[in-house]
Write a protein that holds these residues in place. Sequence first.
Motif: not given
Ligand code: ZN
Length: 358
Positions: A173, A207-208, A329-330
């Motif tokens: 990511d 972005e995150d 994810w995350h």
């Molecule tokens: Zn992310």
Amino acid sequence: MGFIILDTLYIILPKKYPVKNITKHLLLAGFSFFALASCSDKGTETKQPPKVAEQQVSKPVVKAPDFNADSAYSYIDQQVAFGPRVPNTKEHEACGDYLIATLKRLGAEVTVQEFEATAFDGTKLQLRNIVGSFRPDLKKRVLLAAHWDTRPFSDQEKDPEADLKKPIDGANDGASGVGILMEVGRSIQSDLKNLNVGVDLMFFDGEDYGEPEFYEGVSQVRDSYCLGSQYWANNRHVAGYHAYYGILLDMAGGKGAHFYQEGVSLQFAPTIVKKVWDQGHALGYGEFFVRQPTYPITDDHVYVNRSGIPMIDIIDHDPASDSFFGHYWHTHKDNMEVIDKKTLKAVGQTLLGVLYSE
Ligand code: ZN
Ligand code: AHN
């Protein structure tokens, strides 16, 4: 059939929409195709190929440079070695400097857009969008993008004891997209004479930094993800900049990745989706490039599309999984172990095929 309206005007989902655990911010709607697709029981409709995928013709494979997955892997590893690239940290700053220096070393013309953005909790973030341009003399341009920052939280950790406030490595990511694009840049620099388009590598920041579910304060911004692309949508790095189309990579390097045809991409840039998926299939990477439509995802391409450049998103996700994205994810599982050179090769070689057939 009733509709629920979430959050903003953009989000209108039928009640039976199989949202599961996806953050409501993830999904944009107002796309009648998807609203229809979710009217009956979940799962089955997305198995139907869409109109756009009906007549598939495999393009002849063009002569493009060979994409070196080992080198792409190393670009990912080097980013991860800085530590999490969370805005306002020294690791973030050092990695940004490394990306600028690397693009320059590859022979790109580099433009850095420095700006301040406000995060969901009001924190002022010092951000940089980094652009590396190849063949800046050419008018016809393709914009390739990825985000280089990483999530400050591990808020998808499932263990109830887990500290959700620890930042993640973001090997997939974030770093994977940048690593693949850096290697695309290195490849095209080695074979500029056969390239008929200018190429801009865009590394978006911020972005995150989206609002986590554990946040209990008042949201300070409307769209808390994609701060760099939102800024760029309103402030181009070069006045009057335009690209013929764009391709965003997000979580594009994971083992066993599946790139379904994402909803925003299909709405704004269906011909580019077809072009890329056809190229992937023609090169033998059909197992990655799944010709099935999925739901719209909020990602950097949304803001690029709204600002007038059609952009698709090559993003690993699975409409049938619990989190919609990969198990990593995350979470802290998003480290170098999830990166697979086979996936890097599939994506990188497909991008080169697309660029060299322009
Ligand atoms: Zn992310
Ligand atoms: C959200 O989670 C809102 N959108 C998916 C985009 C994303 C987050 N990509 C990487 N991290």
